[in-house]
Motif scaffolding. Structure first.
Motif, PDB file in Angstrom:
ATOM      1  N   GLY A 204      -0.137 -21.592  -2.506  1.00  0.00           N
ATOM      2  CA  GLY A 204       0.452 -20.480  -1.769  1.00  0.00           C
ATOM      3  C   GLY A 204      -0.033 -20.521  -0.340  1.00  0.00           C
ATOM      4  O   GLY A 204      -1.174 -20.904  -0.070  1.00  0.00           O
ATOM      5  N   LEU A 205       0.850 -20.183   0.585  1.00  0.00           N
ATOM      6  CA  LEU A 205       0.471 -20.181   1.996  1.00  0.00           C
ATOM      7  C   LEU A 205       1.171 -19.040   2.710  1.00  0.00           C
ATOM      8  O   LEU A 205       2.382 -18.869   2.590  1.00  0.00           O
ATOM      9  N   VAL A 206       0.380 -18.263   3.445  1.00  0.00           N
ATOM     10  CA  VAL A 206       0.917 -17.156   4.243  1.00  0.00           C
ATOM     11  C   VAL A 206       0.372 -17.305   5.655  1.00  0.00           C
ATOM     12  O   VAL A 206      -0.836 -17.485   5.847  1.00  0.00           O
TER      13      VAL A 206
ATOM     14  N   TYR B 216       5.597 -16.886   7.983  1.00  0.00           N
ATOM     15  CA  TYR B 216       5.851 -18.056   7.129  1.00  0.00           C
ATOM     16  C   TYR B 216       5.142 -17.813   5.813  1.00  0.00           C
ATOM     17  O   TYR B 216       3.975 -17.372   5.792  1.00  0.00           O
ATOM     18  N   GLU B 217       5.837 -18.106   4.703  1.00  0.00           N
ATOM     19  CA  GLU B 217       5.251 -17.861   3.389  1.00  0.00           C
ATOM     20  C   GLU B 217       5.874 -18.844   2.406  1.00  0.00           C
ATOM     21  O   GLU B 217       7.104 -18.959   2.346  1.00  0.00           O
ATOM     22  N   ARG B 218       5.041 -19.552   1.679  1.00  0.00           N
ATOM     23  CA  ARG B 218       5.545 -20.520   0.707  1.00  0.00           C
ATOM     24  C   ARG B 218       4.701 -20.470  -0.567  1.00  0.00           C
ATOM     25  O   ARG B 218       3.490 -20.237  -0.490  1.00  0.00           O
ATOM     26  N   TYR B 219       5.346 -20.699  -1.699  1.00  0.00           N
ATOM     27  CA  TYR B 219       4.626 -20.796  -2.981  1.00  0.00           C
ATOM     28  C   TYR B 219       5.022 -22.084  -3.687  1.00  0.00           C
ATOM     29  O   TYR B 219       6.176 -22.501  -3.630  1.00  0.00           O
TER      30      TYR B 219
ATOM     31  N   ARG C 277      -4.481 -19.838   2.635  1.00  0.00           N
ATOM     32  CA  ARG C 277      -3.950 -20.881   1.748  1.00  0.00           C
ATOM     33  C   ARG C 277      -4.739 -20.947   0.460  1.00  0.00           C
ATOM     34  O   ARG C 277      -5.954 -21.110   0.486  1.00  0.00           O
ATOM     35  N   TYR C 278      -4.047 -20.826  -0.661  1.00  0.00           N
ATOM     36  CA  TYR C 278      -4.630 -21.161  -1.957  1.00  0.00           C
ATOM     37  C   TYR C 278      -4.101 -22.521  -2.376  1.00  0.00           C
ATOM     38  O   TYR C 278      -2.971 -22.889  -2.050  1.00  0.00           O
ATOM     39  N   ALA C 279      -4.933 -23.286  -3.071  1.00  0.00           N
ATOM     40  CA  ALA C 279      -4.570 -24.662  -3.384  1.00  0.00           C
ATOM     41  C   ALA C 279      -5.223 -25.118  -4.673  1.00  0.00           C
ATOM     42  O   ALA C 279      -6.118 -24.451  -5.218  1.00  0.00           O
ATOM     43  N   SER C 280      -4.770 -26.265  -5.151  1.00  0.00           N
ATOM     44  CA  SER C 280      -5.351 -26.883  -6.351  1.00  0.00           C
ATOM     45  C   SER C 280      -5.412 -28.393  -6.120  1.00  0.00           C
ATOM     46  O   SER C 280      -4.729 -29.174  -6.765  1.00  0.00           O
ATOM     47  N   HIS C 281      -6.257 -28.744  -5.158  1.00  0.00           N
ATOM     48  CA  HIS C 281      -6.449 -30.138  -4.771  1.00  0.00           C
ATOM     49  C   HIS C 281      -7.203 -30.875  -5.881  1.00  0.00           C
ATOM     50  O   HIS C 281      -8.027 -30.273  -6.560  1.00  0.00           O
TER      51      HIS C 281
END
Lengths: 413, 413
Positions: free
Chosen positions: B105-107, B116-119, B384-388
């Motif tokens: 997720g990114l805001v 800008y916002e993406r999931y 930003r939340y992530a799962s690298h």
């Protein structure tokens, strides 16, 4: 104070805040309530636990959506002094009835207005409390909605939706028999007996730790092990595994999890004030038979939605017939052999308990005193969460059921 | 596709929805992600887990309160094509940078507007994602608030608040040293080494199952076992146990749990859109070092609250100096010996990472790519939340840090 009959501390003496359960940073060892040692399920510790289930076990959210909460206009009525004559013939005040039934939260709606609201123990207005088998009535209502959608056929065999159940008790049961709990099952539900099958169900649904060295079954794996006993369709026999099977039917028929179904079909449209949650098994599957946690107010909203035959928050949320079918009840003759001393003449229909009394009252009921009481004639809904020392509602019905009727009469004026 | 460098699947190939992790009723055995077998922590399973922590472990709610969410007015800016030149000298688009860093997720907020916002992956806008060590910056900010309240004295010894820590490493440490992580501890935090002390911390804070036959320590019990190594106050050394100690100081100083503190001091006044939650230890105590889960938007709101020096949602939520003190940063000379190749000239101040770059940017940072980037000069916040696949942020910094600066320049026009 202790109760003379049970020799257990009464509501005031077992107050979890006064006793300091799980208070302090950290709580001292003799005030800790934990999952691993099973203390969360003992009395008086459960007076804390039933308001804090998500701190004990994994859970899944039931989203309330982005909108505002539906209004619950207040019109306070002081019910504290309403006289209640118990089944035992004693006359006590309504306030005393709440204490004697170890209420954690109580909301009374009359004609859609919030007339009385109280919180005790570890519960706060915004905090979800476990509904225990009150959960079943949500599962049943969702089943009714999917029947109305044409997605579930009550006459179909269970195996049409859940073929994995072919080899066990449910292999020749119909959806309707599961909805009304008229299956014949070799499954015992005796809460006080640790060898009862209900404990195996709890180990599978996540509410009890696995036995050492024994592989942990998932909920569905456990359901395949339940064997048949007697015949289906004859008599009502209250067994939680029916509701868990029904929840599987709903998931398969809708392609949605139980939490998604509850969120989209009820929780969002009714304008719930807070998210709800279910506890889940090791695969993230909800306990449809006993795992739902809601606030007391949101439970009352659900009752009001039922009382208004699916209409609430400015819209028709589900067809009126879904509620009508439940309110009409099942067959009292099938119910009678179960021998519920406090429920004479009642029936069980699609996961609800129906009184067939003069007010047409019906209930969602869960162990330790969880209750949603809908009285159509009195235009009244009562939601009560509780943490009674005894699991079986036979322990509180002699006070609770007369109390609900006394309040109904008081409000009818 | 696999990534040539890591030989692991890339973001598209590891998409948890496409791969079907935890989908189906029930998920098939080879698509199950469970706590007991540790699979929730493996890649690519963690692409599902980090968006669903409450289904894996017990948690406690951080209530958003009864009010409306604070508005985030939209003013869409298409940032997909913004050119990003990575630290390796490659030029990619911002959209590609998100994919290469496994964003969930990114805001982006610019001057308080959501531009800008993406999931991606398993995350939805209303769903909380684990912040990992982004949690620390919340703990630090709460510490700053309690310092401003006069409830916590940075010059006091840790043992003034938590006497149980007298015998271990923290016995002669000050609150300020814990806030800035300049303690000298015999504690290793190597995420890829199962013998590293961070695993003992995880077993204590609830994010790893206990070892068979070994009693499960609570978080506080574990913290008493950490021994001293070297001297306090000399250099920055990133060790999560500092933050857990800080969280204990906050609980003792305020008489409130970390979840109550976050709810009342930040989450409710800032008008969070959704409740947040912490995972908890066996005694219900929150992991203040890594256990907070929030929605991406609410993380961005917290960033905007910091950028606006404590003012947000129409009110001054905490004194401006709490944010100013963090934004000013710590001593880069104490930070340099830690040898962060991607963070030259940075410092660490009260649980935040401070760039000292021309924009005065500072960050909350968590393993697997969790990031809150605050750029005061560009009036920009990125959550930003992530799962690298890699825990350490050194794996994504070469893309992420230039990407944040590229977006900042683009928005500054």
């Amino acid at each position: 104070m202790t109760d003379a009959k049970t020799e257990l501390p009464d509501a005031a003496a077992s107050d979890p805040v006064a006793l300091g359960w799980m208070t302090g940073f950290p709580p001292p060892a003799d005030k800790a309530v934990t999952y691993a040692d099973g203390s969360f399920r003992s009395f008086p510790q459960l007076r804390w636990s039933w308001s804090n289930v998500r701190q004990i076990v994994p859970t899944v959210n039931v989203w309330r959506g982005p909108g505002p909460a539906s209004p619950l206009p207040r019109a306070d009525v002081d019910l504290d002094g309403v006289a209640v004559t118990t089944m035992g013939g004693e006359t006590i005040s309504f306030a005393e009835a709440l204490a004697q039934t170890f209420a954690d939260g109580l909301v009374v709606l009359h004609r859609g207005k919030l007339v009385y609201e109280r919180y005790f123990g570890a519960l706060k207005p915004h905090q979800p409390h476990i509904g225990m088998s009150v959960t079943k009535s949500f599962t049943g209502t969702l089943a009714g909605i999917l029947v109305a959608d044409g997605l579930v056929d009550p006459a179909a065999p269970v195996t049409h939706y859940v073929p994995e159940l072919a080899a066990g008790a449910f292999g020749d049961a119909s959806v309707a028999e599961v909805m009304d709990m008229t299956t014949g099952l070799a499954y015992s539900e005796i809460y006080t007996d640790p060898k009862s099958d209900v404990w195996a169900l709890r180990r599978a649904n996540g509410m009890a730790p696995p036995l050492p060295g024994v592989p942990q079954l998932s909920l569905l794996e456990y359901l395949t092990t339940v064997a048949k006993q007697g015949e289906h369709g004859r008599v009502f026999a209250y067994k939680t595994v029916n509701t868990d099977v029904l929840a599987w039917i709903l998931r398969r028929a809708s392609g949605l999890s139980l939490s998604e179904l509850l969120s989209t079909r009820i929780w969002q449209p009714m304008g719930a004030e807070e998210d709800a949650y279910y506890h889940v098994d090791r695969l993230g599957i909800e306990s449809g038979g006993g795992g739902l946690n809601t606030t007391t107010r949101d439970l009352a909203r659900f009752g009001e939605l039922m009382r208004n035959r699916g209409a609430f928050n400015g819209r028709q949320i589900f067809p009126a017939n879904v509620a009508d079918d439940i309110a009409r009840g099942g067959d009292p003759a099938k119910f009678a052999p179960a021998g519920y001393a406090t429920l004479p003449g009642w029936s069980y229909r699609n996961q609800w308990w129906v009184s067939h009394n003069a007010h047409g009252a019906y209930m969602a009921r869960g162990v330790y005193g969880q209750a949603l009481y809908i009285d159509p004639k009195a235009e009244m809904v009562i939601a009560r969460y509780a943490s009674h020392p005894a699991a079986g509602n036979v322990a509180n019905d002699p006070i609770s059921l007369p109390a609900w009727m006394a309040v109904a009469r008081h409000l009818m004026g």
